[in-house]
Structures are given as C-alpha cells and as structure tokens.
Design a protein around this motif. Sequence first.
Motif, PDB file in Angstrom:
ATOM      1  N   ARG A  98      -1.252   3.594   8.230  1.00  0.00           N
ATOM      2  CA  ARG A  98       0.113   3.639   7.482  1.00  0.00           C
ATOM      3  C   ARG A  98      -0.264   3.885   5.945  1.00  0.00           C
ATOM      4  O   ARG A  98       0.523   4.351   5.295  1.00  0.00           O
ATOM      5  N   ALA A  99      -1.375   2.863   5.474  1.00  0.00           N
ATOM      6  CA  ALA A  99      -1.717   3.067   4.106  1.00  0.00           C
ATOM      7  C   ALA A  99      -2.183   4.619   3.744  1.00  0.00           C
ATOM      8  O   ALA A  99      -1.752   5.019   2.569  1.00  0.00           O
ATOM      9  N   ARG A 100      -2.866   5.335   4.817  1.00  0.00           N
ATOM     10  CA  ARG A 100      -3.038   6.629   4.535  1.00  0.00           C
ATOM     11  C   ARG A 100      -1.929   7.524   4.259  1.00  0.00           C
ATOM     12  O   ARG A 100      -1.652   8.394   3.480  1.00  0.00           O
ATOM     13  N   GLU A 101      -0.999   7.166   5.442  1.00  0.00           N
ATOM     14  CA  GLU A 101       0.241   8.134   5.286  1.00  0.00           C
ATOM     15  C   GLU A 101       1.075   7.819   4.005  1.00  0.00           C
ATOM     16  O   GLU A 101       1.384   8.738   3.594  1.00  0.00           O
ATOM     17  N   LEU A 111       2.708  -3.405   0.911  1.00  0.00           N
ATOM     18  CA  LEU A 111       1.915  -4.194   0.175  1.00  0.00           C
ATOM     19  C   LEU A 111       2.023  -5.713   0.424  1.00  0.00           C
ATOM     20  O   LEU A 111       1.038  -6.820   0.383  1.00  0.00           O
ATOM     21  N   SER A 112       3.299  -6.187   0.743  1.00  0.00           N
ATOM     22  CA  SER A 112       3.460  -7.502   1.045  1.00  0.00           C
ATOM     23  C   SER A 112       2.978  -7.699   2.571  1.00  0.00           C
ATOM     24  O   SER A 112       2.576  -8.867   2.595  1.00  0.00           O
ATOM     25  N   GLN A 113       3.305  -7.106   3.499  1.00  0.00           N
ATOM     26  CA  GLN A 113       3.004  -7.250   4.850  1.00  0.00           C
ATOM     27  C   GLN A 113       1.512  -7.187   5.196  1.00  0.00           C
ATOM     28  O   GLN A 113       0.866  -7.971   5.871  1.00  0.00           O
ATOM     29  N   TRP A 114       0.772  -6.647   4.456  1.00  0.00           N
ATOM     30  CA  TRP A 114      -0.667  -6.375   4.619  1.00  0.00           C
ATOM     31  C   TRP A 114      -1.490  -6.761   3.583  1.00  0.00           C
ATOM     32  O   TRP A 114      -2.575  -6.145   3.123  1.00  0.00           O
ATOM     33  N   ALA A 115      -1.143  -7.598   2.644  1.00  0.00           N
ATOM     34  CA  ALA A 115      -1.768  -8.096   1.369  1.00  0.00           C
ATOM     35  C   ALA A 115      -3.191  -8.344   1.517  1.00  0.00           C
ATOM     36  O   ALA A 115      -3.904  -8.131   0.870  1.00  0.00           O
ATOM     37  N   ASP A 116      -3.512  -8.980   2.861  1.00  0.00           N
ATOM     38  CA  ASP A 116      -4.899  -9.329   2.841  1.00  0.00           C
ATOM     39  C   ASP A 116      -6.014  -7.998   3.159  1.00  0.00           C
ATOM     40  O   ASP A 116      -7.042  -8.432   3.570  1.00  0.00           O
ATOM     41  N   VAL A 117      -5.406  -6.934   3.542  1.00  0.00           N
ATOM     42  CA  VAL A 117      -6.067  -5.737   4.017  1.00  0.00           C
ATOM     43  C   VAL A 117      -6.714  -4.986   2.827  1.00  0.00           C
ATOM     44  O   VAL A 117      -6.016  -4.597   1.844  1.00  0.00           O
ATOM     45  N   PRO A 118      -8.098  -4.834   2.673  1.00  0.00           N
ATOM     46  CA  PRO A 118      -8.581  -3.932   1.837  1.00  0.00           C
ATOM     47  C   PRO A 118      -7.933  -2.605   1.666  1.00  0.00           C
ATOM     48  O   PRO A 118      -7.846  -2.014   0.359  1.00  0.00           O
ATOM     49  N   ALA A 119      -7.269  -2.091   2.662  1.00  0.00           N
ATOM     50  CA  ALA A 119      -6.697  -0.685   2.546  1.00  0.00           C
ATOM     51  C   ALA A 119      -5.294  -0.927   1.653  1.00  0.00           C
ATOM     52  O   ALA A 119      -5.094   0.099   1.105  1.00  0.00           O
ATOM     53  N   ALA A 120      -4.871  -2.161   1.637  1.00  0.00           N
ATOM     54  CA  ALA A 120      -3.588  -2.343   0.693  1.00  0.00           C
ATOM     55  C   ALA A 120      -3.826  -2.435  -0.467  1.00  0.00           C
ATOM     56  O   ALA A 120      -3.236  -1.993  -1.827  1.00  0.00           O
ATOM     57  N   ALA A 121      -5.205  -3.065  -1.086  1.00  0.00           N
ATOM     58  CA  ALA A 121      -5.671  -3.219  -2.454  1.00  0.00           C
ATOM     59  C   ALA A 121      -5.937  -1.665  -2.775  1.00  0.00           C
ATOM     60  O   ALA A 121      -5.503  -1.411  -4.176  1.00  0.00           O
ATOM     61  N   ARG A 122      -6.419  -0.885  -1.958  1.00  0.00           N
ATOM     62  CA  ARG A 122      -6.697   0.540  -2.646  1.00  0.00           C
ATOM     63  C   ARG A 122      -5.492   1.291  -2.688  1.00  0.00           C
ATOM     64  O   ARG A 122      -5.371   2.151  -3.689  1.00  0.00           O
ATOM     65  N   LEU A 123      -4.524   0.991  -1.879  1.00  0.00           N
ATOM     66  CA  LEU A 123      -2.968   1.670  -1.862  1.00  0.00           C
ATOM     67  C   LEU A 123      -2.486   1.242  -3.346  1.00  0.00           C
ATOM     68  O   LEU A 123      -1.792   1.855  -3.973  1.00  0.00           O
ATOM     69  N   ARG A 124      -2.526   0.087  -3.671  1.00  0.00           N
ATOM     70  CA  ARG A 124      -2.045  -0.742  -4.800  1.00  0.00           C
ATOM     71  C   ARG A 124      -2.591   0.138  -6.066  1.00  0.00           C
ATOM     72  O   ARG A 124      -1.695   0.624  -6.715  1.00  0.00           O
ATOM     73  N   TRP A 148       7.242   2.280 -16.049  1.00  0.00           N
ATOM     74  CA  TRP A 148       6.449   1.294 -16.411  1.00  0.00           C
ATOM     75  C   TRP A 148       7.232  -0.175 -15.691  1.00  0.00           C
ATOM     76  O   TRP A 148       6.476  -0.988 -15.589  1.00  0.00           O
ATOM     77  N   ASP A 149       8.359  -0.170 -15.515  1.00  0.00           N
ATOM     78  CA  ASP A 149       8.962  -1.529 -14.848  1.00  0.00           C
ATOM     79  C   ASP A 149       8.548  -1.704 -13.612  1.00  0.00           C
ATOM     80  O   ASP A 149       8.222  -2.730 -13.002  1.00  0.00           O
ATOM     81  N   ASP A 150       8.122  -0.455 -12.813  1.00  0.00           N
ATOM     82  CA  ASP A 150       7.664  -0.559 -11.292  1.00  0.00           C
ATOM     83  C   ASP A 150       6.182  -1.085 -11.632  1.00  0.00           C
ATOM     84  O   ASP A 150       5.463  -1.940 -10.907  1.00  0.00           O
ATOM     85  N   VAL A 151       5.394  -0.484 -12.516  1.00  0.00           N
ATOM     86  CA  VAL A 151       3.940  -0.843 -12.997  1.00  0.00           C
ATOM     87  C   VAL A 151       3.905  -2.564 -13.176  1.00  0.00           C
ATOM     88  O   VAL A 151       3.032  -3.180 -12.624  1.00  0.00           O
ATOM     89  N   ILE A 152       4.772  -2.898 -14.137  1.00  0.00           N
ATOM     90  CA  ILE A 152       4.845  -4.414 -14.325  1.00  0.00           C
ATOM     91  C   ILE A 152       5.212  -5.329 -12.827  1.00  0.00           C
ATOM     92  O   ILE A 152       4.622  -6.304 -12.610  1.00  0.00           O
ATOM     93  N   ALA A 153       6.093  -4.656 -12.174  1.00  0.00           N
ATOM     94  CA  ALA A 153       6.374  -5.310 -11.002  1.00  0.00           C
ATOM     95  C   ALA A 153       5.379  -5.440  -9.981  1.00  0.00           C
ATOM     96  O   ALA A 153       5.363  -6.340  -9.174  1.00  0.00           O
ATOM     97  N   ASP A 154       4.512  -4.387  -9.582  1.00  0.00           N
ATOM     98  CA  ASP A 154       3.725  -4.268  -8.564  1.00  0.00           C
ATOM     99  C   ASP A 154       2.231  -4.542  -9.021  1.00  0.00           C
ATOM    100  O   ASP A 154       1.406  -4.484  -8.070  1.00  0.00           O
TER     101      ASP A 154
END
Length: 652
Positions: free
Chosen positions: A75-78, A95-108, A121-127
């Motif tokens: 899913r992260a790759r998609e 990102l919320s559902q898979w917060a502890d998965v390294p793939a999520a950190a890379r996607l973030r 910029w607002d989305d950068v601040i939020a995420d």
Amino acid sequence: MFPTRLRGLPVALLLALTAPIAVDPAAAAPLSETALAAQRQSYLDAERALAAGDRTRMRTLSPQLRDYPLYPYLRARELGQNLATASSAEIRQFLSQWADVPAAARLRGAWLRALAEQSRWDDVIADYRPGPDPELDCLYRTALLNRDRPDVALNNFQALWLREQPLPAACDRPVQAWASQGGLTPALAWQRFAALMGARNPAAARPVQTWLEPADQAWARLWLQVDQNPALILQAPDLQMAGSDRGAGIVTWGLARWIERNSAEAAPAFDEIRRRGLIADEQLLPLERRLAVLLAARRHPDALRRLDALGSSREDDSIREWRARLGLAQGDWPLVLRSIEHMPAAQAAQAGWRYWRARALESSGQNGTAERLYRELAGERDYYGLLAARRIGTPPTWTQRPLPRPPVATLRGLAARPAVQRARELFLLGRPGEARSEWEPVLRNADTATWRAAALLAADWNWYGQAIIWLARAGDWDDLVLRFPTPWRSEFENAAQDTQLPPAWLYAVARVESTLLPEARSGAGALGLMQLLPDTARGVASSIGYRLGDNSQLFDPAVNIRLGSVYLRQLLDRFGGNPVLATAAYNAGLRRVGEWLPAGTELAADVWIDTIPYSETRAYVRRVWEYMAIYESRLGGTAHGFEVERIEARAP
C-alpha cells in the motif's frame, strides 16, 4: 544444513511460533504456512503489477492481501507512486494506521518533500513528525516561517546548527531567518566551524566562514591551510603567539593531525611546541601519549624513551601495553616481564598479558611456573587459550553447550509480534535490510530472555547473522552450533577445493568479516559475506576470467565466496604461503603488511601478531585464528588454527 534450533518442541507449537498473525487483531486465526506461501507469491505478483502500471491486476490482487503481513508495504508503494495526486486524507489514514511500520516513515518523508515542492505548507505542518532527518526538520521549519510563526520555527535551532554534519539545502531559509533574528551569533558560527573541523569535515566547514567575524575568518582560513599542511603550525606567525585561544586550538588540532599522519616526523615538532609554550601541558598530555604509542607501533628507536618519560603518574593502559609490545618486538623478555608486572592487577589479569607473562617466564627458564599459567589459559576458549594449549601440546577446549531455552511463552510472544512477522516475510523474500528495520526496534531494549528467543527464531529462519548478533547481545558464548553455523556449505567447500585453501579458514574470514550476513556493507564500501571492495572484486574476477556485472552481484553468497577465496589465495601466494600474513593483508592491505614485516630478523608468529601496529588488524587476525580452530572442529577436523611458527624478515 544448519540444524533447526526449535527441535524438541511440539509441531503445534512450532506452527504457532512461525505463523503470522492477521493484520486486524480481531480477524480470524493466523494463516497456515501453505496459505502464507500462496500469499507471498501473490504479493510478488502485485508488486510486479504495480511496477508495470497494471491497475486492473492490482485491483484484483490487493484485496486478497489485506491480512498478509507485508500489505502495508504494498500500500505504501502504491501511494508513493501517486503522491502528486494523492489526497491528504488518504495519506494520513495510512500513516495513522501503520505508524510503526518503517514503510510508513519512508512514505511520510516522500510525502513531506512532495508537499514542500507544491508549497502546501499547512499540510507540511500537519503531517510532520519529529525525527532524525535534518532535511525534513528544515522543511517543517520553513513551512512555519511561511505561516509567520518564526518563534516556533526557530525553536532550538541551535541544536541542529551544532550537529557535526553538513546541513541540507532545505536548511538555508531557516539559517537565514535565525541569523536575521540574532540567533546565529559569531560565537556559534565559530563553534560550528570548529566542531566540523574537529570531525575532520573541512568541506562542510568552509561554507560556515560566511557567518564568521573578519578576524575569525582569517583564523578559519589558516586552519584550513593547516589541514592541508600541518607543518604550518611551526611556521605561521599568527600561530606562534602564546596565550591566543584560537591559535592554541589550531596548533593543538594541527599537531594531532600531524602525529596521526606521520608520528616520526611530528616528534620533533611536538618537542618544539612544548619548548615554545604554545599549548598548555594539560592539552599536550593526550598528544604526548598518542605520539609515544604511535612511535612504539612503528618500532621507532626513540619510542621506549618517550614511553618511559611519561612517568607512572601520567601513563595509561595503552602506554603500559606498548612498553610490553616493544619488548616483544625486540625479543627483550625481561622488559616484557617488567612491563607486565608494572601493570595494574586488572590489566595484567587479561588473557593476553597472562599468556605473554608465561612466555617471558618460559624464556627465562622458569618452565614450571610458565606451564602452570599455560594450563590455566588452555582451559579458556579464546585465541590465547588456543596458543597456550599449543605451547604445552594439549588439545584446546571447545565444549558445545546448547543455549538455555527461554520460556515457551517468550518464544511465542516474540514470534507473534506484527513487526517480527513482517521481518520474517521480508527475510524470506530476500530483503534482509528491510527485515532488519522491522526486527531490530523490537529487540533494542528487550531483556535477555527475549534476545535468546530472537537468536533461536533467527536460526530457525536460517538468518545466521542475526542469530549470532542476538546471542552475543544476550551474553551466551557456549552454543558453538549457533555461533558458528556452516551455511552455504557446498559453496565454501567448492571454493576451498578450487583454491586449495582450508574451508575452515574461508568460513572464519567470512564470520569475522560479515557475521555471515550476505547483505553486509561496510563504511568503506566493502560488500557481502567476505567484504570485498568492488574494485578489488573486479580485479580478482578479471584474473580468473569471470565477468562481474554490477556491484549487487557481490551480495550473492556464491559469487562473493568464490571471489573472496581467490583473493585470499592470491594474498597467500604473495606472502610465500604464510596464512598469518595473508589474513592480515585481507584486512589491512598488501602494502601495510609488507611494511610491518620485521626488519633484519624473523619473529615468532604470535609475537608478530601482537605487535601489529593497527589494533583493528591485531584483533582481526586473532579472531580469524580462533574462529578457524572452532570451524575445524565444527567441520569434523582437529582444532588447531594456523600452524605457523615464524614471520620472516623482509628483504633489505
């Protein structure tokens, strides 16, 4: 094959330990191994469809994989392929559902970079979430600056500024803003410049000169010149003024640099700097110790005088050790004995110095005392125990004691963790680097019982290196089957036959080089099981008519073992069939080992090894010798290690 470490456990428990849990904790029972294997293949098919842009195939396969441990990676790759058009809600849900998965950190990280490119910029601040990546940190700060929140944007920026590493281009705007608000003082600019120079990173230090005051810019230019030519510390007029803090710092740094580059050349410079009083005595002491040690390692004729000149109150363990090593190199056994007796009790009790005390006593005719010391050492399973056993003609002690098993609940609990399930799947798919990113955080702060369970699980998966690593972390040293496995047996035996080298030697080199991790990569760029530098590997491949493709081939155990064994054979031939010298050269290189050969007289092999100038190479040769003996025993032979008595002098 490596034996299964879960032998003796009921089949039902084995399945419980190795079967994955469902993605949803409330879902049905874990998948069977058969179902898991089918999903593994479907996952690979889905990856291929995604890479090919086959959305129809992806829509067919994706729902079938929702309970597969690696579904979040798919899913992260998609999502990562469609960041330009992805909605914030969709990304945030993942990102919320898979917060502890390294793939999520890379996607973030990829998401934040895409948002910044679009000035969202607002989305950068939020995420944004705090983390170690300075680029993302600075993108977040830039977003805050663009929303007129400078106080938050520049909060604790000093900590980022003072890190001893280059700052990415994303930090340019925050640096400018920080400077304009008075946060970047000349003192902080000099502190960063000095820190980067101290970290030996002049390339990163140069841009900092912009923020220095004119007087400090002159000092910085001089420091950069000293980096290129340390002899300037005795020549530059500005550095000859006693009492100048900037000048004293540069002289101290330059002298340290000079000592490391060429201790013999730096010795008279050290004496001249002391005579001129350019550096305080307390600053000179560590440099004086380092100079004496490096001169001793070079067997410089003035080394013993400099070691002794420090006096008992100013010497440390390294000074005492090198005084004894000088005695070894010179064949001065009374000096060896005096040096060891001068050591503090804890230092003298180390296995190495107990062995050399026995050797010194033996050389002076005190055979009874020496033999008693040898017998005590021969009962220990290490390099010096091996040497001691050979001195008295007894076999070494290689007792196999299986690892004490942790509670079954510990094994089951570890195997059931989602991160461990993901690690297992990634490993089975041939992605050990990603597997480690899941596996290691689970174990980092665990207890000893969990580390033992990790070693057993990794061994059951044939993840040899991780079994070794976590067994060592648990402090268990007696399970030689776990610590010294024999994977890729046919590859090692074929290579041994082709090169006429003992397979135990090849195994020992691989075990020391990579801990039997085929994906190992050193900071110097060496790759694979036997840690070959790509240029070296290409030269070896060319010499045997083998066509080596890209560097990734060196992660193939068969390729790496073949080329590594040929290289070791070439080194052995280069050093006249002496495996001790060949082993040292495998670690330190041909040129250095050639320089370390004794001048004018031959040395006993054990003496030469313990007087190798580089501590890394000394330890390396000892470990290969020790591990070779263990592997000889593991492979059904007699444990003796290298049977080398002397190291011949180099030609004049």
